[in-house]
Scaffold this motif. Sequence first.
Motif, PDB file in Angstrom:
ATOM      1  N   VAL A 117       4.966 -13.084   1.610  1.00  0.00           N
ATOM      2  CA  VAL A 117       3.870 -12.640   3.213  1.00  0.00           C
ATOM      3  C   VAL A 117       3.285 -13.235   4.102  1.00  0.00           C
ATOM      4  O   VAL A 117       3.079 -14.002   5.170  1.00  0.00           O
ATOM      5  CB  VAL A 117       3.855 -11.003   2.917  1.00  0.00           C
ATOM      6  CG1 VAL A 117       3.159 -11.120   3.380  1.00  0.00           C
ATOM      7  CG2 VAL A 117       5.343 -10.283   1.947  1.00  0.00           C
ATOM      8  N   ARG A 133       2.898 -14.863   7.031  1.00  0.00           N
ATOM      9  CA  ARG A 133       2.106 -14.308   8.801  1.00  0.00           C
ATOM     10  C   ARG A 133       1.160 -15.266   8.684  1.00  0.00           C
ATOM     11  O   ARG A 133       0.537 -15.396  10.261  1.00  0.00           O
ATOM     12  CB  ARG A 133       0.904 -13.353   8.276  1.00  0.00           C
ATOM     13  CG  ARG A 133       1.708 -11.770   7.423  1.00  0.00           C
ATOM     14  CD  ARG A 133       1.029 -11.362   6.844  1.00  0.00           C
ATOM     15  NE  ARG A 133       1.181 -10.037   6.510  1.00  0.00           N
ATOM     16  CZ  ARG A 133       0.693  -8.971   5.655  1.00  0.00           C
ATOM     17  NH1 ARG A 133      -0.552  -9.058   5.009  1.00  0.00           N
ATOM     18  NH2 ARG A 133       1.054  -8.158   5.683  1.00  0.00           N
ATOM     19  N   PRO A 186       5.899  -5.936   2.993  1.00  0.00           N
ATOM     20  CA  PRO A 186       5.009  -5.472   4.138  1.00  0.00           C
ATOM     21  C   PRO A 186       5.434  -3.422   3.924  1.00  0.00           C
ATOM     22  O   PRO A 186       6.793  -3.231   3.764  1.00  0.00           O
ATOM     23  CB  PRO A 186       4.505  -5.715   4.804  1.00  0.00           C
ATOM     24  CG  PRO A 186       5.108  -7.158   4.468  1.00  0.00           C
ATOM     25  CD  PRO A 186       6.143  -7.302   3.640  1.00  0.00           C
ATOM     26  N   ASP A 216       4.963  -8.169  10.402  1.00  0.00           N
ATOM     27  CA  ASP A 216       5.318  -7.969   9.277  1.00  0.00           C
ATOM     28  C   ASP A 216       6.834  -7.037   9.331  1.00  0.00           C
ATOM     29  O   ASP A 216       7.310  -7.097   8.739  1.00  0.00           O
ATOM     30  CB  ASP A 216       4.843  -6.177   8.537  1.00  0.00           C
ATOM     31  CG  ASP A 216       3.141  -7.389   9.037  1.00  0.00           C
ATOM     32  OD1 ASP A 216       3.439  -8.322   8.082  1.00  0.00           O
ATOM     33  OD2 ASP A 216       2.730  -6.217   7.932  1.00  0.00           O
TER      34      ASP A 216
END
Length: 361
Positions: free
Chosen positions: A104, A108, A168, A136
């Motif tokens: 994650v 990002r 997320p 997300d």
Amino acid sequence: MPEYKLQKFRGGYAICLYEGGKRISRRQLESGDAAGAAAEFSRIVADASRPVDPNIRTIWEAYRAEKEGRRIALNMKWSAKPILAYFGDRKPEEITGKLCGGYVAKRRQDLRGSPEQQERWRKAGKPVASWTGVKDGTIRTEMNQLRAALLWAEKSKIIAKAPAIVMPSAPSPRERHLTRHEFERLLDASETPHLRLYLLLAISTAGRNAALLELTWDRIDFERGLVFLGERNVLRPRKGRATVPMTNALRAALANAYAHRRTDRVIEWAGEPVRSVRTALSKAAKRAGILGVTPHVFRHSAACWLAEAGRPMREIAAFLGHADDAITQRVYAKLSPQYLRTAAGSLEICMRPSLVIRATD
């Protein structure tokens, strides 16, 4: 390469394994009839062909092959690059919450957008720094596909247990929907017949973008006035693929399009099926001066219009192709003029002079 064969044996059937033209093993099957033996043979061969101790890449590709021809297989083609670059060589038992968190965090920071989109940004002079940060929602989509592949592998007995995939939180639902006036302005600003037909289909059926673009003429029933967004005569249609009645405006537009059709697809342009309306839609929205217009906004707008008209949630759920009205209630009930009105009536109190606010001198 070893080869399995189904053969008659001792009044029944057996599965035989050959290598180099020589039989190296034979096993009697439990089923004594031909059909049962064939099914048992297929199961045994499938089990024997499954990979031993597979990694994520092997599971991902096997699941994608299983779903070939469905939209998820195409979506997994795009998700494969980041997912397999990070998880591909790992075994399922190596996946932990910490590893998922690392994915994650990395996504990002990755560049977002397709190569074509990045090229457009480059030509427009958009700074590269603004391209970073995959949303997300996109990350959840990628990780949900990984979870689906692992659960399939567990169900298929390729792995013993699918690991938990920590992802997320789901982003807040988009509240944007078009008013009727905005939709009419957008329709007037649409310069091509295929976009105008797409808009009428989208708002009149509440269909998903993919369902509208894949719609073929054999699923348009003029006699009964129905649009089959999914396959006809199936008991369990695909997600969101409802069967809905035509409005008068949609029937007229479809009849005109049918008379001039050149392909089996309802949405076509220049004799070719339309793969995407995003470019034409973006231009029309710009001419109409309307922001936040995407293909999905029409499905949401249709549901909002139905709720605002006071239609029962079960009807809206059926229009959207929801299996039940739980999600419909959660998203759209608040738009209904009857929402909580009965409950609010239970809190009513008698009016009295002391409750009247008077202006002071």
